[in-house]
Write a protein that holds these residues in place. Sequence first.
Motif, PDB file in Angstrom:
ATOM      1  N   PRO A  92      -2.301  -4.671  42.179  1.00 52.52           N
ATOM      2  CA  PRO A  92      -3.520  -5.293  41.652  1.00 52.52           C
ATOM      3  C   PRO A  92      -4.770  -4.722  42.319  1.00 52.52           C
ATOM      4  O   PRO A  92      -4.826  -4.577  43.539  1.00 52.52           O
ATOM      5  N   LEU A  93      -5.767  -4.382  41.527  1.00 53.30           N
ATOM      6  CA  LEU A  93      -7.010  -3.851  42.068  1.00 53.30           C
ATOM      7  C   LEU A  93      -7.721  -4.918  42.892  1.00 53.30           C
ATOM      8  O   LEU A  93      -7.741  -6.095  42.533  1.00 53.30           O
ATOM      9  N   SER A  94      -8.298  -4.495  44.003  1.00 52.92           N
ATOM     10  CA  SER A  94      -8.925  -5.438  44.934  1.00 52.92           C
ATOM     11  C   SER A  94      -9.860  -4.657  45.841  1.00 52.92           C
ATOM     12  O   SER A  94     -10.128  -3.476  45.604  1.00 52.92           O
ATOM     13  N   ARG A  95     -10.345  -5.293  46.893  1.00 47.96           N
ATOM     14  CA  ARG A  95     -11.199  -4.589  47.847  1.00 47.96           C
ATOM     15  C   ARG A  95     -10.417  -3.494  48.581  1.00 47.96           C
ATOM     16  O   ARG A  95     -11.001  -2.543  49.114  1.00 47.96           O
ATOM     17  N   LYS A  96      -9.073  -3.613  48.625  1.00 46.91           N
ATOM     18  CA  LYS A  96      -8.233  -2.607  49.288  1.00 46.91           C
ATOM     19  C   LYS A  96      -7.745  -1.530  48.326  1.00 46.91           C
ATOM     20  O   LYS A  96      -7.436  -0.417  48.747  1.00 46.91           O
ATOM     21  N   TYR A  97      -7.625  -1.868  47.054  1.00 48.35           N
ATOM     22  CA  TYR A  97      -7.080  -0.934  46.070  1.00 48.35           C
ATOM     23  C   TYR A  97      -8.091  -0.702  44.955  1.00 48.35           C
ATOM     24  O   TYR A  97      -8.440  -1.630  44.220  1.00 48.35           O
ATOM     25  N   TRP A  98      -8.548   0.528  44.828  1.00 45.22           N
ATOM     26  CA  TRP A  98      -9.544   0.897  43.840  1.00 45.22           C
ATOM     27  C   TRP A  98      -8.877   1.685  42.710  1.00 45.22           C
ATOM     28  O   TRP A  98      -7.849   2.341  42.923  1.00 45.22           O
ATOM     29  N   PRO A  99      -9.449   1.630  41.509  1.00 47.82           N
ATOM     30  CA  PRO A  99      -8.870   2.381  40.393  1.00 47.82           C
ATOM     31  C   PRO A  99      -8.948   3.896  40.632  1.00 47.82           C
ATOM     32  O   PRO A  99      -9.825   4.371  41.357  1.00 47.82           O
ATOM     33  N   ILE A 100      -8.032   4.616  40.025  1.00 45.49           N
ATOM     34  CA  ILE A 100      -8.018   6.072  40.146  1.00 45.49           C
ATOM     35  C   ILE A 100      -8.426   6.695  38.815  1.00 45.49           C
ATOM     36  O   ILE A 100      -8.375   6.054  37.770  1.00 45.49           O
ATOM     37  N   SER A 101      -8.820   7.943  38.880  1.00 45.13           N
ATOM     38  CA  SER A 101      -9.259   8.650  37.670  1.00 45.13           C
ATOM     39  C   SER A 101      -8.046   9.111  36.874  1.00 45.13           C
ATOM     40  O   SER A 101      -6.915   9.121  37.359  1.00 45.13           O
ATOM     41  N   ALA A 102      -8.309   9.546  35.651  1.00 49.49           N
ATOM     42  CA  ALA A 102      -7.230  10.068  34.799  1.00 49.49           C
ATOM     43  C   ALA A 102      -6.610  11.318  35.423  1.00 49.49           C
ATOM     44  O   ALA A 102      -5.390  11.512  35.363  1.00 49.49           O
ATOM     45  N   ARG A 125      -2.708  11.662  36.561  1.00 51.13           N
ATOM     46  CA  ARG A 125      -1.886  12.727  36.010  1.00 51.13           C
ATOM     47  C   ARG A 125      -1.214  13.537  37.131  1.00 51.13           C
ATOM     48  O   ARG A 125      -0.025  13.843  37.058  1.00 51.13           O
ATOM     49  N   GLU A 126      -1.970  13.850  38.194  1.00 51.40           N
ATOM     50  CA  GLU A 126      -1.393  14.620  39.295  1.00 51.40           C
ATOM     51  C   GLU A 126      -0.382  13.792  40.091  1.00 51.40           C
ATOM     52  O   GLU A 126       0.620  14.319  40.576  1.00 51.40           O
ATOM     53  N   LEU A 127      -0.640  12.499  40.233  1.00 54.76           N
ATOM     54  CA  LEU A 127       0.317  11.642  40.927  1.00 54.76           C
ATOM     55  C   LEU A 127       1.628  11.549  40.149  1.00 54.76           C
ATOM     56  O   LEU A 127       2.719  11.590  40.732  1.00 54.76           O
ATOM     57  N   LYS A 128       1.504  11.431  38.832  1.00 52.44           N
ATOM     58  CA  LYS A 128       2.708  11.356  38.001  1.00 52.44           C
ATOM     59  C   LYS A 128       3.516  12.645  38.120  1.00 52.44           C
ATOM     60  O   LYS A 128       4.760  12.607  38.211  1.00 52.44           O
ATOM     61  N   SER A 129       2.829  13.787  38.154  1.00 46.92           N
ATOM     62  CA  SER A 129       3.506  15.068  38.300  1.00 46.92           C
ATOM     63  C   SER A 129       4.169  15.181  39.671  1.00 46.92           C
ATOM     64  O   SER A 129       5.306  15.677  39.784  1.00 46.92           O
ATOM     65  N   LEU A 130       3.483  14.709  40.705  1.00 49.05           N
ATOM     66  CA  LEU A 130       4.037  14.767  42.057  1.00 49.05           C
ATOM     67  C   LEU A 130       5.284  13.899  42.180  1.00 49.05           C
ATOM     68  O   LEU A 130       6.305  14.322  42.733  1.00 49.05           O
ATOM     69  N   VAL A 131       5.220  12.684  41.649  1.00 49.78           N
ATOM     70  CA  VAL A 131       6.356  11.771  41.716  1.00 49.78           C
ATOM     71  C   VAL A 131       7.549  12.327  40.941  1.00 49.78           C
ATOM     72  O   VAL A 131       8.711  12.077  41.294  1.00 49.78           O
ATOM     73  N   ALA A 132       7.285  13.102  39.907  1.00 51.67           N
ATOM     74  CA  ALA A 132       8.360  13.675  39.087  1.00 51.67           C
ATOM     75  C   ALA A 132       9.035  14.876  39.738  1.00 51.67           C
ATOM     76  O   ALA A 132      10.051  15.361  39.237  1.00 51.67           O
ATOM     77  N   SER A 133       8.511  15.345  40.868  1.00 56.95           N
ATOM     78  CA  SER A 133       9.081  16.524  41.518  1.00 56.95           C
ATOM     79  C   SER A 133      10.410  16.194  42.182  1.00 56.95           C
ATOM     80  O   SER A 133      10.678  15.052  42.573  1.00 56.95           O
ATOM     81  N   LYS A 145     -15.414  -7.387  39.982  1.00 56.63           N
ATOM     82  CA  LYS A 145     -14.595  -6.563  39.102  1.00 56.63           C
ATOM     83  C   LYS A 145     -15.142  -5.144  38.991  1.00 56.63           C
ATOM     84  O   LYS A 145     -14.535  -4.294  38.374  1.00 56.63           O
ATOM     85  N   SER A 146     -16.314  -4.900  39.573  1.00 54.62           N
ATOM     86  CA  SER A 146     -16.909  -3.571  39.531  1.00 54.62           C
ATOM     87  C   SER A 146     -16.376  -2.732  40.686  1.00 54.62           C
ATOM     88  O   SER A 146     -16.495  -3.123  41.846  1.00 54.62           O
ATOM     89  N   PHE A 147     -15.773  -1.578  40.355  1.00 50.17           N
ATOM     90  CA  PHE A 147     -15.206  -0.717  41.378  1.00 50.17           C
ATOM     91  C   PHE A 147     -15.931   0.621  41.380  1.00 50.17           C
ATOM     92  O   PHE A 147     -16.442   1.058  40.343  1.00 50.17           O
ATOM     93  N   PRO A 148     -15.971   1.286  42.525  1.00 52.53           N
ATOM     94  CA  PRO A 148     -16.684   2.568  42.592  1.00 52.53           C
ATOM     95  C   PRO A 148     -15.982   3.652  41.789  1.00 52.53           C
ATOM     96  O   PRO A 148     -14.755   3.704  41.729  1.00 52.53           O
ATOM     97  N   LYS A 149     -16.767   4.512  41.191  1.00 55.05           N
ATOM     98  CA  LYS A 149     -16.220   5.663  40.502  1.00 55.05           C
ATOM     99  C   LYS A 149     -15.896   6.747  41.528  1.00 55.05           C
ATOM    100  O   LYS A 149     -16.269   6.648  42.691  1.00 55.05           O
ATOM    101  N   LEU A 150     -15.214   7.770  41.067  1.00 57.36           N
ATOM    102  CA  LEU A 150     -14.739   8.812  41.965  1.00 57.36           C
ATOM    103  C   LEU A 150     -15.868   9.375  42.827  1.00 57.36           C
ATOM    104  O   LEU A 150     -15.726   9.529  44.033  1.00 57.36           O
ATOM    105  N   GLY A 151     -16.993   9.677  42.235  1.00 54.41           N
ATOM    106  CA  GLY A 151     -18.092  10.273  42.976  1.00 54.41           C
ATOM    107  C   GLY A 151     -18.822   9.318  43.889  1.00 54.41           C
ATOM    108  O   GLY A 151     -19.644   9.744  44.709  1.00 54.41           O
ATOM    109  N   GLN A 152     -18.554   8.012  43.763  1.00 56.01           N
ATOM    110  CA  GLN A 152     -19.240   7.012  44.583  1.00 56.01           C
ATOM    111  C   GLN A 152     -18.414   6.580  45.794  1.00 56.01           C
ATOM    112  O   GLN A 152     -18.892   5.804  46.617  1.00 56.01           O
TER     113      GLN A 152
END
Length: 401
Positions: free
Chosen positions: A176-186, A190-198, A3-10
């Motif tokens: 679902p988060l997994s070895r293929k899908y990692w969490p994203i930062s806030a 926010r930027e993805l939401k703005s991009l999708v709204a374009s 359940k431990s996923f890498p942070k952005l800098g890692q």
Amino acid sequence: MSKSFPKLGQRGPLLTQKRQMKMARSAHAYVRGKTSRFYEWLGQADASLPHGPPVWICGDCHVSNIGPVANADGDVEVQIRDLDQTVIGNPAHDIVRLGLSLAMAARGSDLSGIVTAKMMEELIEGYEQALIGKPGSGRTIRQRPESIHLMVRKAIRRKWKHLAAERIEGIEPNIPLSRKYWPISADERRELKSLVASEAVRVLATALSRRDSKDQVRLLDAAYWVKGCSSLGLLRYAVLVQVGKDKDPESSLCLLDIKEASRSVAPRDSGAVMPKDNGERVVSGALHLSPHLGERMLAARFMGKAVFLRELLPQDLKIDIDHLSQSEAMDVAGYLGNVVGRAHGAQMSPEQREQWLKELGRNRSRTIDTPSWLWRSVVQLVQDHEGGYLEHCRRFAHVTA
């Protein structure tokens, strides 16, 4: 994965390790992940290659980058399906790159050297056939081998549930988060939401014939996508989008692949005029080489970097030749050469196609119907990449021991 996923800098070090691991799996995987090595060698040998009319080329024309692709209306054709390295350049580079990929795949499948030689003959014959008439005419198109025909039929039958099962491991409207899908930062969310709204993304997401062009779109979920080989380490996201209010996932769910566009390592023609933005370059190359895919792509800016977006469709598949018989491998080589030849030839004038055919026909051996420049290049590249692959494995084994 825990359940431990890498942070952005890692992410960087972990993605580098994953890329090295993927490239160590086989010599053919090493070829797919080491485009830079191919062009390093080519820089020393380019003078011996024929120089065709400058056209958009794939730039990374290996077997896995060709396959069935659907357009916005659902029509399926076998076309080039990965254009990250596309540039306006020498079409011979795509021929040699595909020849190397076929040769390494043949060696990995324990096919004999004789079969490899025959595959090169079929490759160039299929390519040349694509140039002998008006683009799109029947005489330029090689018949699909049975394995490719079955793959296209499978692609046509596929639905959203098949894509969801493969890409997001379920049909629920989340990733679902997994070895293929990692969490994203806030910030990323926010930027993805703005991009999708374009408006540009709304137009892209509603382009399919089964959707209403007036539908609105909204972001449902997103994750950092650990995907690819040579591109591991670049920004990449899987983004699940709701289109309109219809509850049918076949028309209302949209899975976007957002990928960073970096500078191509493929050499470009000195007089070529191409978009300076790498995302726009990729989309332009796709429109010329793979219209089915190009019409479903969009260039954008994300987190200060050039990216390109495309909607993933169930019909998009990659070709696998790891388990073909000898005769089937030769047929597939000829067919793939024909696909690439048609993509190149469609950009040439009749006079350019005729001249390019004459150039390709030079230096034919009496004992093998493969141009000497192609056979010599593939033999030298196989030697170079097999040595590079073994050295890569030695270094990687030392690091992971």
